[in-house]
Structures are given as structure tokens and as C-alpha cells.
Scaffold this motif. Sequence first.
Motif, mmCIF file in Angstrom:
data_model
loop_
_atom_site.group_PDB
_atom_site.id
_atom_site.type_symbol
_atom_site.label_atom_id
_atom_site.label_comp_id
_atom_site.label_asym_id
_atom_site.label_seq_id
_atom_site.Cartn_x
_atom_site.Cartn_y
_atom_site.Cartn_z
ATOM 1 N N ARG A 78 0.839 -1.191 0.000
ATOM 2 C CA ARG A 78 0.000 0.000 0.000
ATOM 3 C C ARG A 78 0.878 1.247 0.000
ATOM 4 N NH1 ARG A 78 -5.276 -1.358 3.590
ATOM 5 N NH2 ARG A 78 -6.060 0.224 2.181
ATOM 6 N N HIS A 113 -6.621 2.934 -6.818
ATOM 7 C CA HIS A 113 -5.960 1.704 -7.257
ATOM 8 C C HIS A 113 -4.620 1.491 -6.552
ATOM 9 C CE1 HIS A 113 -4.030 4.825 -9.693
ATOM 10 N NE2 HIS A 113 -3.038 3.976 -9.913
ATOM 11 N N ARG A 131 -4.313 1.680 -3.384
ATOM 12 C CA ARG A 131 -4.681 1.227 -2.039
ATOM 13 C C ARG A 131 -4.096 2.172 -0.993
ATOM 14 N NH1 ARG A 131 -2.123 -3.990 -1.288
ATOM 15 N NH2 ARG A 131 -3.508 -4.324 0.490
ATOM 16 N N GLY A 168 -10.132 4.362 0.785
ATOM 17 C CA GLY A 168 -8.847 4.310 1.462
ATOM 18 C C GLY A 168 -8.963 3.856 2.906
ATOM 19 N N SER A 169 -7.806 3.693 3.541
ATOM 20 C CA SER A 169 -7.712 3.424 4.970
ATOM 21 C C SER A 169 -7.003 4.606 5.619
ATOM 22 C CB SER A 169 -6.950 2.119 5.216
ATOM 23 O OG SER A 169 -7.658 1.014 4.678
#
Length: 426
Positions: A117, A204, A206, A229-230
Motif C-alpha cells: 500500500r 488503485h 490502495r 482508502g484506509s
Amino acid sequence: MSLVDELIAELKGVCAGLPDKRKGPARGEDYKMADIGLSAFSIFFMGSPSFLAHQRALAEGHGRSNCETLFGMSAIPSDNYIRLMLDGAAPAAFDGLFIKAIEAAGPLTPFQCLDGRVLIALDGTEHFCSRKIKCRQCSTRRRSDGGTEYFHAFLGASMVAPGHKQVLPLPPEFIAPQDGAEKQDCERNAAKRWLTRHGAAVAHLRPIYLGDDLFACQPIVAAIHDAGGSFILTCKPSSHRTIEEYLRGAELQEHRQTIYKRGKRSTTIYRWLSALPLRATGDAVVVNWFSIETLNANGKRTYYNSFVTDLAITPDTVAELAACGRARWKIENETFNVLKTTGYNLGHNFGHGKDSLASVLVTLNLLAFAFHTAAYLAVIAWRTAVIARGVRYRFFEHLRTITAYVVFQDWDHLLQSIAAAAVRPP
């Protein structure tokens, strides 16, 4: 065609599509919008407010200038004409070029962490302040003496990585008066707009979004999730009462690491607690909280911080999560500080205008930084030239000096001349 030439050609195409304010030639001047946009960009790319003046003098003596050979311009407009024509242009017109720069930088492997990521740090910064100069995009604030300050600020976004000195800037979101809004704009609103506008373009990759304690709130977390997202956000328990209440008296999981560096011992203690509500409401987002504490050999605390995330925390991942959370500072140090102190002159007023000029010029400045970073990562000749000068501002000094007297054939010839004293210009 080199990578730098390709990026500049992409920019030329965008500049050519900018709206032309003229109904006819102004003051006898008739320039293409591509020349006007590239002229403004060239100032930031070369790190020199006087670059265009030097090039006019060069053109008089040689019949051409580096504006033509390096930037593909057909004419050199005056500074005032550039400001006049760019005031009113939309800064968002250049957004796609930031993604082009990231693509041109090559594989993003050095920026990847946590199982492939990438980290995107968000933060706001101010770039203009005055009590006299103002425009329709200015924010305001009252001072203790009763006076009013007018200022410009924007939310910056940069792709960062722990231990990586380079950052890849993304399009800015300007903190400015919004149509129909009763309250003044702020960083949180700008962050939500940024995620809405650009989240899909980077989904894309991440992304994991990083931010300070200001962003550790339900609306921002919801916007991050909507963008795919995170997050790892700084979270001080003292400013989050619900989390503080859950932590009080709870049994925290713990992981310790002791390292020896240059003969000195330090101990890092990671503590965490999973599944906490971010706020005291029924619809609260559930987050995982963790902290990092570093002690020296005498047991004295040398660092402490805490974060919330939606990623799972285990003894195997907590150290990397903490390193990623701490990388948020790179948007301060490797982005804003670089732009303000190493030749980009972000705080300098290159032109304020009545509408969007200040924002357009800041966007072009950031874009020059993005192109420089892409070239450093992907072009050996560029990286060699920069390293040969030692620090970034000295690289700009050489660019200013040699392009003030010599017309170069192309970027490769210019870079070789900087990197190797044996390579002489024609």
C-alpha cells in the motif's frame, strides 16, 4: 524525447486549453495561452524569478532562448501580461499532471509498505498573508489590534514513505470562501473536498491516509472510506474524550523492542487497544488505537505519540504501523519546508490578482516540484546533476547561472553540463 520533455509537453497541452480572456490583442501583445502558462511554470521550474528577463536578453543576442529549446515556447510574454491572462484560470486544470508525474517516476516500490500500500499525508499550510492586498479567494482573520488580515492557505497532499527522502506531491485543495457557505472554509472541509475529487484517481494504489489530530474525527474517516482508502491518524486521547474513557483502566496489549545504535541502547514500547468507538454516538466508527513510546538507556522518555487506524494491529504489524504514522511529518519537512526554504519560494508573492491568480501560481509551483521529483527518481542524468551540486538550492543556482548566458540544445545537454565540468556548452 526525455522524460522532462514529455512532462513539459503534457503541460503545454493543458496550458493551450486554458480559457483565453482576450477579445483581441491587449496592448499590441498577442501570445498563445501555451506560451503564457509555460512562462509562469518556467519561473518555478528553474527556481528563478528573473528567468524570463534573462531569456529575453538571450533571444536578442542569439535569436532564440532556452524558453524555446527547453520549454517549447514560441514567444516570451511580459510578467504583467502573464499575470493578467492567468488570473481567472482554474487551478484544477493542472490536476491530472500530478498523476502523470507519479506515473513518470517509475515503479512505486520504494513508496509501498504494509503489504504493497502507499501512504498519502494530508496537511494544510499558509502561503500568503497581508493586511492590504486581498482578492475574492482570500480568507480573513481578526487580530488583537482590531485589524483584519487577508491570507491564502491550501490543503497539501503528498505520497510519503518511512525512510524515503523523496515525496511525490499530489494536487492541492485551496482553503477559500465557498459558494453558499455561511462559515469560513477550513482544513477539514478542504480535506473532504480533496477526497471527493481525487480519491478515485488514487484508489488503485490502495492508499492509507495520514493526518494530524485535527483529522481524527468521524466526518474525515467517513470521507476516507468513501474514497476507498484506509487511515492512520494522530489521535491525542486528551482531545478525544470517548477514546480516553475507554483507555482509562483498560488492559492494553504491549510489544517491546530494544535496539542498539552507535553503542546506545533505546527501548520502544508499543501499546494498543482494538475496537473503540471514535465518538459517543450510536453510529460511531470503530477504530483501533495504538501508541509508541521511546525510552533511552536511562529510562527517560524521548518520544511519544498515539494514533487511530482502521487496520488490524498485531505484534507483527504494530511497529510498521507506527513508522507509517510517524511518516506524516514528511509533508511538513519534505514538502512544505522544501517549498518554502530551498528555492521554490512558496511564501513569495509572485502575483496576487483579483480572482484565482495566486492559486494558479501556487499550483504551478507545486507542479514544478512534482516534475523535479519525478525526474530525480526516474532520470539518471537529472539525479546525477542534483547530487553533483550537493543540495537542491545549489542546483537551482547552477540552473540560473548557466541558462542566463548559454542556450542549450535540450535538457540532456543542460544536465550533462551541470554534472560534469568536462562537458562544455557550445
